[in-house]
Design an enzyme around this catalytic site. Structure first.
Site, PDB file in Angstrom:
ATOM      1  N   GLY A 104      15.558   3.392 -26.479  1.00 28.74           N
ATOM      2  CA  GLY A 104      16.202   2.907 -27.711  1.00 28.74           C
ATOM      3  C   GLY A 104      15.247   2.880 -28.893  1.00 28.74           C
ATOM      4  N   ASP A 223      12.827  -5.646 -27.209  1.00 27.89           N
ATOM      5  CA  ASP A 223      13.152  -6.882 -26.482  1.00 27.89           C
ATOM      6  C   ASP A 223      11.914  -7.716 -26.155  1.00 27.89           C
ATOM      7  OD1 ASP A 223      15.719  -5.973 -26.581  1.00 27.89           O
ATOM      8  OD2 ASP A 223      15.866  -5.415 -24.474  1.00 27.89           O
ATOM      9  N   MET A 266      20.021  -8.656 -29.885  1.00 26.84           N
ATOM     10  CA  MET A 266      19.629  -7.825 -28.740  1.00 26.84           C
ATOM     11  C   MET A 266      18.782  -8.591 -27.739  1.00 26.84           C
ATOM     12  SD  MET A 266      18.872  -3.988 -29.892  1.00 26.84           S
ATOM     13  CE  MET A 266      20.245  -2.851 -30.022  1.00 26.84           C
ATOM     14  N   ARG A 268      18.446  -7.414 -23.514  1.00 26.27           N
ATOM     15  CA  ARG A 268      19.215  -7.091 -22.313  1.00 26.27           C
ATOM     16  C   ARG A 268      18.913  -8.069 -21.169  1.00 26.27           C
ATOM     17  NH1 ARG A 268      20.187  -1.083 -21.794  1.00 26.27           N
ATOM     18  NH2 ARG A 268      18.004  -0.826 -22.306  1.00 26.27           N
ATOM     19  N   GLU A 322      22.285 -10.709 -26.009  1.00 27.23           N
ATOM     20  CA  GLU A 322      23.317  -9.844 -25.403  1.00 27.23           C
ATOM     21  C   GLU A 322      23.393  -9.961 -23.876  1.00 27.23           C
ATOM     22  OE1 GLU A 322      20.615  -5.813 -25.790  1.00 27.23           O
ATOM     23  OE2 GLU A 322      22.750  -5.567 -25.491  1.00 27.23           O
ATOM     24  N   MET A 380      21.345  -3.164 -36.567  1.00 21.07           N
ATOM     25  CA  MET A 380      20.700  -3.355 -37.880  1.00 21.07           C
ATOM     26  C   MET A 380      19.279  -3.905 -37.744  1.00 21.07           C
ATOM     27  SD  MET A 380      23.857  -4.714 -40.075  1.00 21.07           S
ATOM     28  CE  MET A 380      23.016  -4.560 -41.608  1.00 21.07           C
ATOM     29  N   ARG A 382      17.146  -3.132 -35.388  1.00 16.87           N
ATOM     30  CA  ARG A 382      16.153  -2.217 -34.812  1.00 16.87           C
ATOM     31  C   ARG A 382      16.068  -0.874 -35.547  1.00 16.87           C
ATOM     32  NH1 ARG A 382      18.502   0.169 -29.015  1.00 16.87           N
ATOM     33  NH2 ARG A 382      19.627   1.844 -30.007  1.00 16.87           N
TER      34      ARG A 382
HETATM   35  N1  LIG Z   1      12.241   5.178 -12.921  1.00 19.48           N
HETATM   36  C1  LIG Z   1      12.149   6.190 -13.792  1.00 19.48           C
HETATM   37  N2  LIG Z   1      11.412   7.286 -13.488  1.00 19.48           N
HETATM   38  C2  LIG Z   1      11.303   8.300 -14.358  1.00 19.48           C
HETATM   39  N3  LIG Z   1      11.883   8.312 -15.589  1.00 19.48           N
HETATM   40  C3  LIG Z   1      12.634   7.269 -15.942  1.00 19.48           C
HETATM   41  C4  LIG Z   1      12.796   6.140 -15.083  1.00 19.48           C
HETATM   42  N4  LIG Z   1      13.590   5.244 -15.718  1.00 19.48           N
HETATM   43  C5  LIG Z   1      13.905   5.788 -16.909  1.00 19.48           C
HETATM   44  N5  LIG Z   1      13.336   7.002 -17.047  1.00 19.48           N
HETATM   45  C6  LIG Z   1      13.446   7.892 -18.203  1.00 19.48           C
HETATM   46  O1  LIG Z   1      12.767   7.311 -19.325  1.00 19.48           O
HETATM   47  C7  LIG Z   1      13.495   7.524 -20.517  1.00 19.48           C
HETATM   48  C8  LIG Z   1      13.766   6.215 -21.225  1.00 19.48           C
HETATM   49  O2  LIG Z   1      14.356   5.273 -20.316  1.00 19.48           O
HETATM   50  P1  LIG Z   1      15.339   4.126 -20.832  1.00 19.48           P
HETATM   51  O3  LIG Z   1      16.511   4.771 -21.495  1.00 19.48           O
HETATM   52  O4  LIG Z   1      15.589   3.222 -19.707  1.00 19.48           O
HETATM   53  O5  LIG Z   1      14.554   3.430 -22.010  1.00 19.48           O
HETATM   54  P2  LIG Z   1      13.241   2.559 -22.000  1.00 19.48           P
HETATM   55  O6  LIG Z   1      12.062   3.431 -22.016  1.00 19.48           O
HETATM   56  O7  LIG Z   1      13.309   1.569 -20.881  1.00 19.48           O
HETATM   57  O8  LIG Z   1      13.343   1.858 -23.411  1.00 19.48           O
HETATM   58  P3  LIG Z   1      14.320   0.659 -23.863  1.00 19.48           P
HETATM   59  O9  LIG Z   1      13.426  -0.444 -24.241  1.00 19.48           O
HETATM   60  O10 LIG Z   1      15.038   1.195 -25.018  1.00 19.48           O
HETATM   61  O11 LIG Z   1      15.221   0.325 -22.717  1.00 19.48           O
HETATM   62  C9  LIG Z   1      14.759   8.272 -20.146  1.00 19.48           C
HETATM   63  O12 LIG Z   1      14.592   9.633 -20.462  1.00 19.48           O
HETATM   64  C10 LIG Z   1      14.885   8.041 -18.651  1.00 19.48           C
HETATM   65  O13 LIG Z   1      15.521   9.118 -17.978  1.00 19.48           O
HETATM   66  O1  LIG Z   2      22.842   1.279 -27.314  1.00 20.78           O
HETATM   67  P1  LIG Z   2      21.537   1.805 -26.879  1.00 20.78           P
HETATM   68  O2  LIG Z   2      20.916   2.734 -27.851  1.00 20.78           O
HETATM   69  O3  LIG Z   2      21.533   2.359 -25.506  1.00 20.78           O
HETATM   70  O4  LIG Z   2      20.537   0.580 -26.856  1.00 20.78           O
HETATM   71  C1  LIG Z   2      20.863  -0.731 -26.567  1.00 20.78           C
HETATM   72  C2  LIG Z   2      19.754  -1.419 -25.794  1.00 20.78           C
HETATM   73  O5  LIG Z   2      18.499  -1.116 -26.310  1.00 20.78           O
HETATM   74  C3  LIG Z   2      17.664  -2.265 -26.332  1.00 20.78           C
HETATM   75  O6  LIG Z   2      17.427  -2.576 -27.670  1.00 20.78           O
HETATM   76  C4  LIG Z   2      16.379  -1.958 -25.643  1.00 20.78           C
HETATM   77  O7  LIG Z   2      15.739  -0.931 -26.351  1.00 20.78           O
HETATM   78  C5  LIG Z   2      18.458  -3.348 -25.634  1.00 20.78           C
HETATM   79  O8  LIG Z   2      18.243  -4.622 -26.179  1.00 20.78           O
HETATM   80  C6  LIG Z   2      19.873  -2.878 -25.822  1.00 20.78           C
HETATM   81  O9  LIG Z   2      20.687  -3.296 -24.766  1.00 20.78           O
HETATM   82 MG   LIG Z   3      14.285  -0.280 -20.700  1.00 23.43          MG
END
Ligand SMILES: Nc1ncnc2c1ncn2[C@@H]1O[C@H](COP(=O)(O)OP(=O)(O)OP(=O)(O)O)[C@@H](O)[C@H]1O
Ligand SMILES: O=P(O)(O)OC[C@H]1O[C@](O)(CO)[C@@H](O)[C@@H]1O
Ligand SMILES: [Mg+2]
Length: 451
Positions: A104, A223, A266, A268, A322, A380, A382
């Protein structure tokens, strides 16, 4: 130069010393590539640093994780201090770096991109830097975007990420093939817990192939749910931005009879944004977070409390994260098993659900007529550019990441611990509360320190 590809997963590098000293060290290219040449750090000839007496970090500098100790406490866990080293393991002309942003949005992504480019270019004379477009899948499905100091000059004033981001699309083999085929030898990966799990697996695959490639993670999550580090970048900006929504809710609540201003923020799995925004505002009567369960009906329930506050004050403000009350929402709505492209569980909308529940309760169960104004500023907070303090923080993070990669460290992330930036072993950060955080009355707080 000889290389001996490792066939098994790398082991954590843990060094122990006297009096319970433990160093959780980070991997280094020389762990699996022998006889790598070193070069003097070009910073030593940089006129900008000529006046600084000690610019390089002492190789033995480590930082204690816990600074609250007792007379007989073991020295405990330490991390390697980040910063420039006297010797580097890349010749500047040979560096071919890339940057990718995943997950995100978060305020400060562009600042980190800008400062990685600036640090590589201005401190180390690196000219080949590319952006991977649209997250992990961009490694194997898109062309790269050239990143020059000129191209990134003003981007810290913009929200979002100029190279794009995405969820899902992670293919370890294809990503490492792309890194190898393009001749990339420094990979900067900016993202949250999922992204860092992916980065860790990329490092393992790079190591298995014996490649001279540094893989560096820069933790990003609005977060703020990353243990060990003090705070994640963009969080400060998000909390500041959330104040606007709370202020609006407060104005509405004040100006209308028996009015409740309800704001969803936000978070999660953690209520850090909601909690900090609440503490900063002082206008919030009740803050609901995922770490602390609540109930609606009966004595001590939310409805009871709302009734009491409205009778006392004529208005009230509620902030809900959320991820709060998802168990309750699931009881009254259909169970939501949907997941996003990365496999994250999609949550039910607690804000809308709670608004309806409160309205229904006061209509059917009480004589009291209430007004409810619901504000959902989710995206808004982020999608904005980072504020001044996040900009400085992002700059330090980016510089530390670049110094670490140039010094041959790999498979690590960077982050501040007690305001000093560390190199931390790149492993998936669990999204849970730290030991020194306490949950009390629905609010999570860090243990206070008396000076
Ligand atoms: N366990 C995993 N092993 C390898 N890649 C992963 C794994 N979990 C998530 N990814 C990859 O990392 C990328 C980002 O993952 P995700 O959408 O969960 O966001 P995030 O990095 O956790 O950030 P956010 O804070 O927005 O949740 C995606 O391309 C997803 O496919
Ligand atoms: O709607 P999107 O882009 O998947 O992102 C929402 C999520 O991203 C976060 O901001 C984490 O990056 C969470 O708080 C929220 O649930
Ligand atoms: Mg994540």
């Amino acid at each position: 130069m000889g290389s001996s590809p490792a066939t098994v997963l790398s082991q954590p590098k843990v060094v122990t010393g006297d009096h319970g000293y433990v160093l959780e060290d980070v991997p280094h290219l020389t762990d699996y590539i022998q006889h790598l040449p070193t070069y003097p750090n070009p910073l030593q000839d940089n006129p900008a640093y000529a006046v600084v007496k000690q610019y390089f970090v002492d190789m033995d500098d480590t930082i204690a994780q816990k600074i609250v100790v007792h007379v007989d406490s073991p020295r405990g866990t330490h991390f390697r201090r980040a910063g420039p080293r006297q010797k580097v393991y890349f010749k500047s002309d040979d560096v071919h770096a890339c940057i990718v942003t995943c997950g995100g949005l978060c305020p400060g992504l562009n600042t980190v991109i800008r400062e990685i480019v600036g640090s590589l270019h201005d401190m180390y004379g690196v000219t080949r830097i590319e952006g991977i477009e649209g997250g992990y899948r961009g490694f194997y499905s898109r062309n790269t975007i050239p990143l020059t100091p000129k191209a990134v000059n003003g981007i810290h004033k913009w929200g979002g990420t100029i190279i794009g981001t995405s969820r899902g699309g992670y293919d370890n083999k294809k990503i490492v093939n792309s890194i190898e085929d393009r001749g990339i030898n420094q990979v900067y990966i900016i993202g949250g817990d999922g992204t860092q799990k992916g980065a860790s697996a990329i490092y393992e695959e790079v190591r298995r192939r014996g490649l001279h490639v540094a893989v560096v993670g820069i933790p990003k999550t609005i977060d703020n749910d990353i243990p060990v580090i003090d705070q994640s970048f963009g969080f400060d900006t998000a909390v500041e931005e959330a104040q606007r929504a709370i202020d609006a809710a407060h104005v509405e609540a004040l100006s209308n009879e028996n009015c409740i201003g309800l704001v969803k923020l936000m978070g999660r799995n953690s209520g850090f944004i909601a909690m900090h925004a609440t503490l900063a505002s002082r206008d919030v009567d009740c803050c609901l977070i995922p770490e602390s369960s609540f109930y609606l009906e009966g004595p001590g329930g939310l409805f009871d409390y709302i009734e009491k506050r409205i009778k006392e004050n004529g208005h009230m403000v509620i902030v809900v994260a959320e991820g709060a009350g998802q168990d309750l929402v699931a009881e009254s709505l259909r169970t939501n098993d949907d997941k996003d492209a990365s496999g994250n569980k999609l949550l039910n909308d607690v804000g809308l659900w709670l608004s309806q529940k409160i309205k229904d309760h006061f209509k059917t169960q009480t004589e009291m007529e209430i007004n409810l104004k619901y504000i959902d500023p989710t995206y808004m907070i982020r999608a904005v550019p980072s504020n001044a303090s996040d900009n400085v923080y992002c700059t330090l993070l980016a510089q530390s990441a670049v110094h670490g990669a140039m010094a041959g460290y790999t498979g690590f992330t960077v982050g501040p611990v007690h305001d000093i930036i560390e190199s931390i072993m790149d492993e998936a950060p669990p999204t849970q509360l730290l030991d020194d955080q306490v949950v009390d009355n629905g609010l999570v707080t860090k243990e206070p320190v008396v000076c």
